[in-house]
Design an enzyme around this catalytic site. Structure first.
Site, PDB file in Angstrom:
ATOM      1  N   GLU A 145      19.550  29.965  60.020  1.00 16.43           N
ATOM      2  CA  GLU A 145      20.961  30.167  60.187  1.00 16.43           C
ATOM      3  C   GLU A 145      21.325  30.634  61.737  1.00 16.43           C
ATOM      4  O   GLU A 145      21.109  31.545  61.960  1.00 16.43           O
ATOM      5  CB  GLU A 145      21.454  31.117  59.306  1.00 16.43           C
ATOM      6  CG  GLU A 145      21.326  30.708  57.695  1.00 16.43           C
ATOM      7  CD  GLU A 145      22.634  29.690  57.198  1.00 16.43           C
ATOM      8  OE1 GLU A 145      23.754  29.824  57.957  1.00 16.43           O
ATOM      9  OE2 GLU A 145      22.511  29.043  56.389  1.00 16.43           O
ATOM     10  N   CYS A 192      28.389  34.188  64.130  1.00 23.28           N
ATOM     11  CA  CYS A 192      27.960  32.712  64.617  1.00 23.28           C
ATOM     12  C   CYS A 192      29.342  31.660  64.142  1.00 23.28           C
ATOM     13  O   CYS A 192      29.159  30.728  64.534  1.00 23.28           O
ATOM     14  CB  CYS A 192      26.842  32.484  63.413  1.00 23.28           C
ATOM     15  SG  CYS A 192      27.140  33.097  61.783  1.00 23.28           S
TER      16      CYS A 192
END
Lengths: 484, 477
Positions: free
Chosen positions: B200, B238
């Site tokens: 990720e 993110c």
């Protein structure tokens, strides 16, 4: 014959441009390529049989069963299901986000690279290709140079039938592979040995390219005592068919070794010998139904497995080889030492070790203490043994009372776990393997919930708590200023 | 830990439920300490910490507890008629020993969310939280053990050296949340053992802000953009909005509104406001300072810009049209600096996004169905969210993950369970149906039968068997 560095570069550039143009995303394009592939096979079936005979000595029936038929079935399945696969799927969104809606939209990854192995050089190249095309990607395939006739066939005929701006065939050996691996791909699909799988994944890591690795392993076959003699006969037929039938044992899901109870061994061996004779005749080298060993290197490797004197001693059937014809007859060994190479490395050849156990239940421990295989085969009617095998062992798949057929089912995922690989394909799993499922959340401007925004205070904090607890009634009361 | 896994204890549904309940208890009983640790590491306000970390975990745990039985049950696979008297199913099983690396920006959330999936799937887990969020890392290391089975879950603290050592061991799966650069290192190490990974990673998540005719829409959009940027770990996320794309025509209105609403949300003196998080450490602070030191970039600041190194505080800062080659527009910002890029027409945003690496998320605020369709079909990203931001993280029913440089694999909800499972195909066949043409010696007749069989041409098969039909003849060897 070998694709040069410049050709690789140029192909990749063109494939990328073609993908960028959006041309390969249309369902029309994808269907056209699949139809073209089917046409390619129908028009050139004879040439395919010839190439497979040249490279591996496969009989047409075996070639059809394991390669041509498999690819045709996969292409037809993809054609019938393509539109369904491509359609976005609605996804429920928790009430908390009302009136938001959710959807999953599959999209192609881009330019993908497929490496195939030499043992099923046609199907292991074209089956993943079907998945990659169905998903709307542009593709480069590199068939194994160890099956040169098939590699040439693919290099010649794919461009004649399919969109050569989008589908490229690369030819050559390790150097070409190395060259290919230096470039950036959007996905790499590899079928082959764990050793090369490592090289592929390491190269992919530099570009953060996702990979699917279809590797191998030693697929054990458990043969329990079956009370019905005709069941026993069928079981042995299937085992013989699953060992020497596919490419003379050179198959990732082929039967590697057999586990039987000590007291059953003599019966099993008799049946095996009888069945082998029925299938392949008294003089197997004259049988047209047995494939050859792919090349001298693998031939040597297999001979070497038998050179260990502790192993040679255990041969109870067969054992003769013909180097000029790269032929090895069906060979059975009884209890070779478990630390010998033939029992620690994937055999990938027509040698069948039989390991005897005191009780058949010991087979579970035997398998558990070894790397996870691609498949476990078990011939038994004992439900509790079946349960133990399924829950205590781990493998890509488990098949009870038959061999190899999981490979034919479009509805079953085909792939390994641990040392036998990761990722999977066949049927819709092929499409998924070469797609990215994009999550889409459709939010709304209304309602506007103030507690979502700073500045923070006690009221908003309480709201957030209630929201996560999915306490909708409590939320309502809170908003109305009523205490609970 | 492998020995414990082998014993089969972690495969029981009851064991898995116990672990998940243990995590729930950990969160409920230690909320105060968790909030303190998050305040210490990142200066997060209670509300933000609850919203982004504790709350989402509680939700995920409840969802997993409810769904576990369903997730664990095998799924039947349909077989063709040819398969007669056979059954097949796909059965999930745990992978074994999992390694989870989490990032420092949501140190509790990003450690425990993957843990939920790994435990629900019946694995044993080693968790290494980031050493850049030390208070949270210690809390996890010291307190989790009283709530979970210590033979199956271990928390290991440390920095890069510890990470490297862990990567040398063999794992059944590695789950990594962090930067692209470290992601490469993790995948390369995993390759040595052929270990599958989920990465990720990050990227520059763009927000496309179309000209909206209604003020309500415009205000809602801007509020959501601002809270998604400045209100989410001060932009160190993110999936935060990295930069905004607007049409030149709307630029001044948008900037004015942003200034006004930023003021409302974070106060006239944001440093006094307790509603914005801090920068995690000096190194990241200096990295961010560096982004605006470039004079061309500094000149484009229209709001904010004040930085306080001692308190690791950067106020909400808005920039208009910094040069596209400057680092602030080429590197992931990961901080409270919001560039606005103006375009002649909003449709240009398509090309703008396409010519850059695939981001984890794309946000689009619009009422135009055409624009929506174009964004969906012409761009690629982990996800696309329309008319909102960040919330997709909290929806258990959609997958969370990247594509291309933004990552490999996905999780959340059902996808977390799948991420840490192996789906085993199990086929059960009968001895009763045994087609003779399956076996050598081969001849043309058997080849004919293969052809009809593969086409599922049952009638054809019958005719061939009866000698009444012949498929296209092939040259016999």
């Amino acid at each position: 014959m070998e694709t040069t560095g410049e050709e690789v570069e140029a192909s990749l550039v063109e494939a990328r441009q073609t993908f960028k143009s959006g041309h390969t995303r249309s369902v029309v394009w994808r269907k056209k390529q699949l139809e073209a592939l089917i046409q390619l096979i129908h028009d050139n079936e004879d040439k395919i049989f010839e190439a497979l005979y040249d490279d591996l000595g496969k009989h047409q029936a075996e070639a059809y069963r394991d390669e041509v038929g498999v690819v045709l079935k996969a292409a037809n399945y993809a054609l019938s299901n393509l539109q369904k696969w491509m359609a976005p799927k609605r996804s429920s969104i928790p009430l908390l986000f009302f009136p938001a809606k959710g959807e999953l939209q599959p999209e192609p990854l881009g330019v993908v690279l497929i490496f195939s192995s030499w043992n099923f050089p046609i199907s292991l190249t074209l089956d993943p290709l079907i998945g990659a095309i169905s998903a709307g990607n542009t593709v480069a395939v590199k068939p194994s140079e160890q099956a040169p006739a098939c590699s040439s066939f693919l290099a010649k005929y794919i461009p004649l039938y399919m969109d050569c701006k989008a589908i490229k065939v690369m030819q050559g050996g390790p150097q070409v592979s190395e060259n290919l691996l230096q470039h950036k791909w959007d996905k790499i699909f590899f079928t082959g040995s764990p050793r090369v799988g490592q090289i592929v994944m390491s190269a992919a890591a530099k570009h953060l390219t996702p990979v699917t690795l279809e590797l191998g392993g030693k697929c054990p076959t458990i043969l329990d005592s079956l009370s019905n003699p005709s069941d026993m006969k069928v079981a042995v037929k299937r085992i013989v068919g699953g060992k020497w039938g596919p490419c003379s044992g050179q198959a990732c899901i082929g039967v590697d070794y057999l586990l039987v109870e000590e007291k059953m061994a003599p019966t099993v061996i008799e049946l095996l010998k009888k069945t082998i004779k029925r299938f392949y005749g008294q003089v197997p080298i004259e049988s047209k139904s047995l494939a050859r060993i792919v090349n001298k290197h693998h031939f040597e490797r297999l001979c070497n497995l038998l050179r260990d004197p502790r192993v040679a001693n255990t041969i109870i059937h067969g054992g003769s080889v013909d180097e000029d014809n790269l032929f090895m007859e069906p060979t059975i060994l009884l209890d070779p030492p478990v630390d010998a190479e033939i029992m620690s490395e994937e055999i990938f050849g027509p040698l069948l070790p039989i390991i005897t156990l005191k009780k058949i239940e010991e087979s579970v421990e035997f398998i558990k203490s070894r790397p996870k295989p691609l498949t476990i085969y078990a011939f038994t009617k004992d439900e509790s043994l079946k349960r133990r095998i399924v829950s205590e062992t781990s493998s890509g798949s488990v098949v009870f009372n038959d061999v190899m057929i999981q490979f034919l089912c479009d509805t079953l995922p085909f792939g390994g776990v641990d040392q036998s690989g990761f990722g999977r394909y066949h049927g819709k799993y092929s499409f998924d393997s070469f797609s990215h499922e994009k999550a889409i959340m459709q939010g709304s401007f209304f309602p506007e919930i103030e507690p979502r925004y700073p500045p923070w205070n006690h009221f908003k904090m309480k709201f957030i708590r209630l929201a996560y607890a999915l306490d909708y009634f409590g939320l309502l009361l809170h908003l109305l200023g009523l205490k609970r | 830990m492998r020995v414990y896994f082998r014993s089969g204890a972690t495969r029981e549904a009851s064991w898995r439920k116990q672990q998940l309940k243990g995590l729930l208890a950990f969160l409920k009983e230690n909320e105060g300490d968790i909030m303190k640790a998050l305040k210490q590491d990142l200066g997060k306000h209670y509300a933000e910490a609850y919203r982004d970390e504790v709350g989402t975990l509680i939700k995920s745990l409840n969802f997993a507890l409810q769904s576990l039985k369903r997730w664990m049950s095998p799924k039947k696979a349909e077989l063709p008629l040819m398969a007669l008297l056979s059954t097949a199913e796909v059965m999930p099983e745990p992978l074994g020993l999992i390694l989870v690396f989490s990032s420092w920006n949501f140190p509790i959330g990003l450690s425990l969310e993957p843990l939920i999936g790994a435990l629900a799937a019946g694995n044993t887990v080693v968790l290494k939280p980031s050493d850049l969020s030390p208070a949270c890392s210690s809390l996890l290391a010291n307190t989790l053990r009283s709530y979970l089975d210590n033979r199956a879950v271990k928390v290991i603290q440390g920095g890069a050296a510890v990470g490297e050592k862990l990567l040398q061991e063999r794992w059944d799966k590695i789950f990594f949340t962090g930067s692209t650069q470290v992601g490469r290192i993790v995948m390369s190490a995993a390759a040595k053992h052929l270990t599958p990974v989920i990465l990720e990673l990050g990227g520059k998540c763009p927000a496309v802000l179309d000209s909206l005719s209604w003020n309500w829409d415009r205000e809602a959009s801007i509020k959501r953009i601002l809270v998604g940027k400045f209100g989410t770990c001060a932009g160190q996320a993110c999936i935060t909005i990295d930069y905004v794309l607007v049409e030149k025509e709307s630029l001044s209105t948008v900037v004015e509104m942003m200034k006004e609403i930023t003021g409302k949300m974070f106060g006239e003196n944001p440093r006094e406001s307790n509603s914005i998080a801090r920068i995690v450490n000096k190194s990241h602070f200096l990295r961010l300072k560096n982004l605006v030191d470039d004079p061309a970039v500094k000149a484009s600041i229209v709001h904010g810009g004040k930085m306080d190194e001692d308190n690791l505080f950067i106020e909400p800062t808005i920039l208009v049209d910094p040069p596209l080659e400057s680092e602030i527009m080429t590197e992931e910002i990961f901080g409270p600096l919001l560039p606005i890029i103006s375009l002649e027409k909003i449709e240009e945003s398509m090309e703008f996004i396409k010519s850059r690496p695939k981001p984890l998320a794309i946000y689009v605020f619009t009422r135009s169905k055409t624009l929506e369709r174009r964004i969906l079909s012409e761009t690629s990203s982990g996800s696309v969210t329309f008319n909102d931001a960040i919330v997709q993280y909290a929806a258990d029913t959609i997958p969370f993950g990247g594509v291309g440089k933004s990552g490999i694999g996905r999780y959340h909800g059902n996808y977390s369970f799948e991420a840490f499972s192996h789906e085993k195909a199990v086929v059960r066949r009968s001895f009763f149906t045994d087609f003779w043409f399956r076996y050598p010696p081969w001849n043309d007749h058997k080849l004919q039968l293969f052809k009809t069989a593969y086409n599922f041409d049952y009638l054809g098969m019958l005719l061939v068997i009866l000698g009444l039909k012949r498929i296209k003849a092939s040259h016999m060897v």
